[in-house]
Design an enzyme around this catalytic site. Structure first.
Site, short mmCIF file in Angstrom:
data_model
loop_
_atom_site.label_atom_id
_atom_site.label_comp_id
_atom_site.label_asym_id
_atom_site.label_seq_id
_atom_site.Cartn_x
_atom_site.Cartn_y
_atom_site.Cartn_z
N ASP A 107 87.50 55.00 94.70
CA ASP A 107 87.46 56.43 94.45
C ASP A 107 86.77 57.20 95.56
O ASP A 107 85.53 57.17 95.66
CB ASP A 107 86.75 56.66 93.11
CG ASP A 107 86.62 58.13 92.77
OD1 ASP A 107 87.45 58.92 93.24
OD2 ASP A 107 85.70 58.47 92.03
N ASP A 121 91.09 62.78 97.04
CA ASP A 121 90.50 61.94 96.00
C ASP A 121 91.46 60.83 95.56
O ASP A 121 92.38 61.05 94.78
CB ASP A 121 90.13 62.83 94.82
CG ASP A 121 89.38 62.11 93.72
OD1 ASP A 121 89.24 60.88 93.80
OD2 ASP A 121 88.92 62.78 92.78
#
Length: 469
Positions: free
Chosen positions: A105, A296
């Site tokens: 992430d 992201d």
């Protein structure tokens, strides 16, 4: 009668009582000892090379110089989970090392895994057993991180963490004892944050940042290539997901040059969105700080300001705002192939119509993968997730800090929809190691952007704000 020679010898023996003793090797004061030079040993050129290198390194270390650190590269193969809903890799923690599947992430900065003491939200996943690691240290500090789709709580620990041939012997991470139901989707046990220290809830230096800053990587970059299965047939719950590389870019996975755009702060990987087009027509999007976009990998979709999302769907005939659980989303005719392209100051990068189509909700209506997002605090207005990132080769550079994109090569494109066994967790040898320094981040990441979501048909789960539902 003795001969003359015998008489002489007898005389010397009488006046020299030590004549037959062992010779005295201790020199008298002021006496010099001759040195004898030994013959030079025979060495090959290779032996001389090794000797010279060792001599230089020994003397450099002895007299306080900076020794060269061993740099290397590594690749972690990814798994595509539930038709592009999330992508995970593996890390190994402890001594002896145990592997764990974790979401990778770039929208958060903390590492955490579910602990054996986890009471909720941790069923059917690999659990960390601190008692089985001889190098684990309980820091006895609380850990809590919140996402748009839930939260994880526990305590902070410290242990050896390994990934793709790299090791940090004193990595701080969250040992989670409670997680919101649905936050962990088996076989995923946790999350590896790949953003900057500035937003780390734990205030610990992120794993990747320790490696990059210490010179453990040959080049200060990490890169992603993500596969697409959302439009494939006979898709398994786990498929090959592409690759995550550290210390280099894989030139076989992209074509042309990598367009780097500098980031202004070391928090999220933020770029300003400078243009967005739908069906070839530019639409109006916010400017200034309202154009800030977090790149992201831990988010499935693309979220943005309501006005911009409405302008996108205004270019698609027959589109309608969602209602009920679909509030914040938009529907449109499935027969329409929607072409969206985004620029972050460089080239305009197209998004496949297959990625724009999130799912079907009827025989004729589909839900778009762009949704209205209302962020707060220091969070950026746009969250650009895998809907976009599947269409580019993405590079996250430590120094000078930047995000880069390149067009995918035919080799990378050929992996889309290609069914095969998902990568198996492996624990390899360590090629480079770095020690984590003192942290000092803020709690900015403890409250991630708020996201509207809905249960989706066909078992698809959506990763939003570094979590997945």
């Amino acid at each position: 009668m003795l001969s003359s020679l015998a008489l002489v010898l007898s005389y010397f023996l009488i006046i020299s009582p030590n004549a037959s003793a062992a010779p005295n090797l201790v020199p008298a004061a002021g006496q010099s000892i001759p040195l004898i030079r030994r013959a030079q040993p025979e060495r090959t050129v290779a032996e001389w090379e090794i000797w010279a290198k060792n001599e230089r390194e020994v003397l450099t270390a002895k007299y306080g110089g900076n020794t060269e650190k061993r740099s290397s590269t590594g690749t972690n193969l990814l798994t595509n989970q539930n038709a592009d809903s999330s992508y995970f890799g593996t890390v190994a923690i402890g001594t002896p090392p145990v592997s764990f599947n974790v979401i990778l992430d770039t929208g958060s900065s903390d590492l955490w895994v579910a602990d054996q003491a986890c009471t909720t939200g941790c069923s059917k996943v690999q659990l960390f057993n601190d008692l089985s690691s001889s190098t684990f240290h309980n820091l006895s500090q609380p850990f809590n991180i919140e996402y748009g789709s839930g939260a994880a709580t526990g305590t902070l620990g410290q242990d050896v963490v390994q990934m793709a041939g790299f090791s940090v012997p004193n990595q701080i991470f969250g040992v989670v004892t409670q997680a919101t139901s649905g936050l962990l989707n088996p076989p995923v046990s946790g999350l590896l944050g790949l953003a900057w220290l500035g937003i780390a809830t734990s205030k610990a230096v992120p794993f990747w940042q320790t490696l990059a800053s210490s010179g453990a990587w040959s080049d200060p970059v990490m890169a992603f290539q993500l596969t697409r299965f959302v439009n494939a047939s006979n898709v398994n719950a786990e498929e090959p997901g592409g690759s995550f590389t550290m210390g280099f870019v894989n030139s076989s996975l992209y074509t042309g040059t990598i367009d780097y755009q500098s980031i202004s702060s070391q928090s999220y990987w933020i770029l300003p969105m400078t243009s967005l087009s739908v069906q070839g027509s530019s639409i109006t999007i916010p400017s200034g700080s309202s154009s800030n976009s977090a790149i992201d990998t831990g988010t499935t979709l693309v979220g943005g300001p309501s006005s911009a999302i409405q302008n996108i769907f205004a270019q698609i005939p027959g589109s309608q705002p969602g209602t009920g659980n679909w509030q914040g989303y938009w529907t449109y005719p499935c027969s329409t192939a929607v072409n969206v392209a985004i620029s972050f100051g460089g080239p305009s990068w197209p998004i496949s119509p297959a990625d724009f189509q999130l799912t079907k909700i009827s025989s004729s209506q589909c839900v778009g993968a762009f949704f209205e997002l209302n962020t707060s605090g220091s969070a950026p207005d746009w969250i650009v997730g895998d809907t976009f990132l599947k269409n580019v080769y993405s590079v996250f550079r430590y120094s000078p800090a930047a995000v880069g994109f390149a067009a995918l090569s035919n080799t990378a494109l050929a992996m889309n929809g290609l069914n095969g066994p998902a990568p198996s967790p492996t624990i390899g040898s360590i090629s480079a190691s770095a020690t984590a320094g003192t942290g000092g981040g803020t709690n900015a990441a403890s409250h991630r952007w708020s996201v509207p979501w809905a249960p989706l048909v066909c078992g698809i789960s959506i990763a939003v704000g570094a979590a997945w539902m």
